[in-house]
Design an enzyme around this catalytic site. Structure first.
Site, PDB file in Angstrom:
ATOM      1  N   ASP A  40       2.309   7.021  14.733  1.00 61.60           N
ATOM      2  CA  ASP A  40       2.192   8.604  14.846  1.00 61.60           C
ATOM      3  C   ASP A  40       2.587   8.991  16.459  1.00 61.60           C
ATOM      4  OD1 ASP A  40       1.330   9.365  12.308  1.00 61.60           O
ATOM      5  OD2 ASP A  40      -0.786   8.709  13.229  1.00 61.60           O
TER       6      ASP A  40
ATOM      7  N   PHE B 243       2.000   8.496   1.252  1.00 59.68           N
ATOM      8  CA  PHE B 243       0.966   8.078   1.411  1.00 59.68           C
ATOM      9  C   PHE B 243       0.203   8.670   2.148  1.00 59.68           C
ATOM     10  CE2 PHE B 243       0.426   4.103  -1.972  1.00 59.68           C
ATOM     11  CZ  PHE B 243       2.159   4.797  -1.633  1.00 59.68           C
TER      12      PHE B 243
ATOM     13  N   LYS C  44       1.980  18.841   4.970  1.00 65.47           N
ATOM     14  CA  LYS C  44       3.585  17.894   5.155  1.00 65.47           C
ATOM     15  C   LYS C  44       4.672  18.545   4.202  1.00 65.47           C
ATOM     16  CE  LYS C  44       1.114  14.106   6.977  1.00 65.47           C
ATOM     17  NZ  LYS C  44       1.879  12.645   7.582  1.00 65.47           N
TER      18      LYS C  44
ATOM     19  N   ASN D 168       1.565  -1.434  13.333  1.00 66.40           N
ATOM     20  CA  ASN D 168      -0.124  -1.830  12.596  1.00 66.40           C
ATOM     21  C   ASN D 168      -0.079  -2.716  11.162  1.00 66.40           C
ATOM     22  OD1 ASN D 168       1.015  -1.349  10.042  1.00 66.40           O
ATOM     23  ND2 ASN D 168       1.602   0.855  11.659  1.00 66.40           N
TER      24      ASN D 168
HETATM   25  O1  PMT Z   1       2.476  -2.448   3.465  1.00 66.99           O
HETATM   26  P1  PMT Z   1       0.740  -3.132   2.415  1.00 66.99           P
HETATM   27  O2  PMT Z   1       0.419  -3.898   2.963  1.00 66.99           O
HETATM   28  O3  PMT Z   1       0.932  -2.570   1.037  1.00 66.99           O
HETATM   29  O4  PMT Z   1       0.313  -1.474   3.004  1.00 66.99           O
HETATM   30  C1  PMT Z   1       0.072  -0.814   1.987  1.00 66.99           C
HETATM   31  C2  PMT Z   1      -0.077   0.822   3.387  1.00 66.99           C
HETATM   32  C3  PMT Z   1      -1.584   1.313   3.332  1.00 66.99           C
HETATM   33  C4  PMT Z   1       0.272   0.930   4.596  1.00 66.99           C
HETATM   34  C5  PMT Z   1       0.302   2.307   2.135  1.00 66.99           C
HETATM   35  O5  PMT Z   1      -0.730   2.585   0.997  1.00 66.99           O
HETATM   36  C6  PMT Z   1      -0.089   3.718   3.387  1.00 66.99           C
HETATM   37  O6  PMT Z   1      -1.191   4.054   2.598  1.00 66.99           O
HETATM   38  N1  PMT Z   1       1.207   3.924   3.494  1.00 66.99           N
HETATM   39  C7  PMT Z   1       0.465   5.420   4.332  1.00 66.99           C
HETATM   40  C8  PMT Z   1       0.296   4.984   5.634  1.00 66.99           C
HETATM   41  C9  PMT Z   1       0.364   6.188   6.776  1.00 66.99           C
HETATM   42  O7  PMT Z   1       0.723   5.933   7.937  1.00 66.99           O
HETATM   43  O8  PMT Z   1      -0.855   7.036   6.824  1.00 66.99           O
HETATM   44  P2  PMT Z   1      -0.697   8.731   7.377  1.00 66.99           P
HETATM   45  O9  PMT Z   1      -2.036   8.809   6.579  1.00 66.99           O
HETATM   46  O10 PMT Z   1      -0.616   8.337   9.067  1.00 66.99           O
HETATM   47  O11 PMT Z   1       0.644   9.533   6.758  1.00 66.99           O
HETATM   48  C10 PMT Z   1       0.909   9.799   6.193  1.00 66.99           C
HETATM   49  C11 PMT Z   1       1.973  10.198   5.260  1.00 66.99           C
HETATM   50  O12 PMT Z   1       3.144  10.978   6.434  1.00 66.99           O
HETATM   51  C12 PMT Z   1       2.746   8.857   5.239  1.00 66.99           C
HETATM   52  O13 PMT Z   1       2.922   8.890   3.785  1.00 66.99           O
HETATM   53  C13 PMT Z   1       3.328   8.293   5.817  1.00 66.99           C
HETATM   54  O14 PMT Z   1       4.748   7.538   5.978  1.00 66.99           O
HETATM   55  C14 PMT Z   1       3.873  10.052   6.673  1.00 66.99           C
HETATM   56  N2  PMT Z   1       3.999   9.615   8.322  1.00 66.99           N
HETATM   57  C15 PMT Z   1       3.559   9.520   9.371  1.00 66.99           C
HETATM   58  C16 PMT Z   1       3.451   9.492  10.098  1.00 66.99           C
HETATM   59  C17 PMT Z   1       4.435   9.808  10.739  1.00 66.99           C
HETATM   60  N3  PMT Z   1       5.634  10.168  11.887  1.00 66.99           N
HETATM   61  N4  PMT Z   1       6.122   9.854   9.442  1.00 66.99           N
HETATM   62  C18 PMT Z   1       5.479   9.939   8.981  1.00 66.99           C
HETATM   63  O15 PMT Z   1       6.610  10.249   7.721  1.00 66.99           O
END
Ligand code: PMT
Length: 404
Positions: free
Chosen positions: A279, A323, A341, A210
């Site tokens: 994911d 995040f 979570k 991504n």
């Molecule tokens: O890196 P940059 O270009 O500065 O951009 C920053 C960002 C947009 C990546 C950052 O601000 C951000 O939003 N990061 C989280 C992105 C994300 O994957 O969000 P999500 O909604 O899919 O996941 C939710 C949370 O679960 C996140 O804390 C993620 O790290 C965590 N996660 C998700 C999937 C997974 N398999 N394991 C996880 O730990």
């Protein structure tokens, strides 16, 4: 952990009998967490050898204004920029006079002029010299300019006199230096942050990934280290420099990030999951490059483990912050992710905005926790990171207050 943790102290040693105490001072500053580099005047080398201070500080001792080994031959500018504090101990009457005049004819006085860092001096001289109106005028000039004066102490002197003028004890000088720096909000705590994308290999040359650049996660690591936390940054593949005093662990896939994150449990007080973790990953990564064939092809994907959910469910769970990158109903989705979570806090960011989110230098976000929220309007990722660290520190304090 001392207040000088993560701080660079440039120790200037001038030519007085108290120079022998500078060896202990190097130790005391290091004990308080500082990295120490030493600059000696020619006079100082008559009282203590550069080798002693080199051995104790672990760095070469600087003596010459023009340094052929330094980049662009300007060692004084490099040192002046490196320092978070310039501390002159002992500072002789002559040194104080030269500083008051703004002289720049040796390395120490030149970098005292050049540095943007605070300057602290620990006077050391015979009581008659200290009581002389010329010295008093120099001290007044320096104080007016914002130079910090620590000491001198009173007592018997090397010359046999008794009175004010002795250099303070090294421990007292180190304490005065520490007092210049506010206690870090996260002093003594260990923080782990994940950053960047993950890469899920399809074959030896292709992967699913991504647009995460790592900028947001790296800014959090920097802000955490500045707040005094022992910071570990688990980063996917990005082209960013490691922030100072941050321990970086490089990973590529979500499974590698999972292992690195779970290995931190037991010695991690705060965990921030900023990485954009894939994911799903291909069920199989082909050992050889996949060849072109039919017009269409199907990829079978399998769910990756949820890293942050595993961290939050761990028996030695840290304060866990996630995040949420969302493109619609940002706050609702983020709040529901926080509950699902098991997180203590979540940062909701709308990644559909053109002026923030992935790969931008700026971001706007709402920081949510179970009974509150803080909206941070569009700002730099550095500023957002500092606001987040402040909020985390505040919420941890509140949690600790409820437990006590
Ligand atoms: O890196 P940059 O270009 O500065 O951009 C920053 C960002 C947009 C990546 C950052 O601000 C951000 O939003 N990061 C989280 C992105 C994300 O994957 O969000 P999500 O909604 O899919 O996941 C939710 C949370 O679960 C996140 O804390 C993620 O790290 C965590 N996660 C998700 C999937 C997974 N398999 N394991 C996880 O730990």
């Amino acid at each position: 952990m001392g207040r000088l943790y993560n701080r660079n102290v440039l120790l200037g040693v001038t030519g007085g009998i108290a120079a022998y105490k500078s060896a202990q001072l190097v130790r005391d500053l290091q004990e308080a967490g500082a990295t120490v580099r030493v600059v000696m005047t020619r006079g100082a080398t008559e009282f203590i050898t550069p080798l002693t201070l080199q051995a104790l500080s672990g760095h070469p001792v600087h003596q010459e204004l023009l340094d052929a080994d330094a980049e662009a031959g300007m060692g004084h500018i490099e040192l002046a920029r490196w320092a978070d504090l310039v501390l002159v101990a002992p500072a002789t009457a002559d040194c104080l006079s030269r500083l008051a005049q703004g002289r720049a004819d040796d390395l120490l006085t030149t970098l005292c002029l050049a540095t943007p860092a605070p300057l602290m001096v620990a006077p050391a001289m015979n009581q008659g010299m200290w009581n002389d109106p010329a010295t008093a005028a120099n001290i007044e000039t320096l104080t007016t300019r914002g130079v910090h004066i620590t000491g001198p102490a009173e007592g018997s002197q090397a010359c046999g006199d008794v009175g004010p003028g002795r250099m303070q004890e090294p421990a007292d000088i180190a304490a005065a230096a520490q007092a210049l720096f506010a206690a870090g909000q996260l002093d003594g705590l260990q923080l782990t942050v994940t950053a960047g994308p993950t890469r899920e290999p399809l074959d030896p040359v292709r992967y699913i990934s991504n647009h995460s650049s790592g900028k947001m996660g790296f800014a959090i690591a920097r802000a955490a280290a500045e707040a005094g936390a022992l910071t570990t940054l688990i980063s996917g593949p990005v082209a960013l420099e490691t922030p100072e005093s941050v321990n970086r662990i490089e990973v590529s896939s979500a499974l590698e990030m999972y292992d690195a994150a779970l290995a931190q449990m037991g010695h991690c007080d705060i965990f921030v999951g900023c990485a954009a973790v894939a994911d799903y990953r291909p069920v199989e990564s082909q050992p050889q490059k996949i060849k072109k064939g039919q017009e269409t092809m199907q990829l079978e994907l399998v769910r990756n483990p949820d890293i942050i959910a595993a961290v939050a469910a761990h028996s030695q769970r840290p304060f866990t912050v996630g995040f949420a990158a969302e493109t619609q109903d940002v706050l609702d989705y983020a709040r529901s992710k926080m509950h699902k979570k098991g997180l203590d806090m979540i940062v909701a960011n709308d990644v559909a905005r053109e002026d923030g989110g992935f790969n931008s230098d700026r971001n706007a976000a709402t920081i949510l926790w179970p009974d509150g929220s803080l909206e941070v309007p569009l700002t730099t990722k550095g500023e957002l990171a500092r606001r987040l660290i402040d909020t985390i520190a505040g919420q941890r304090r509140q949690q600790a207050g409820k437990v006590a």
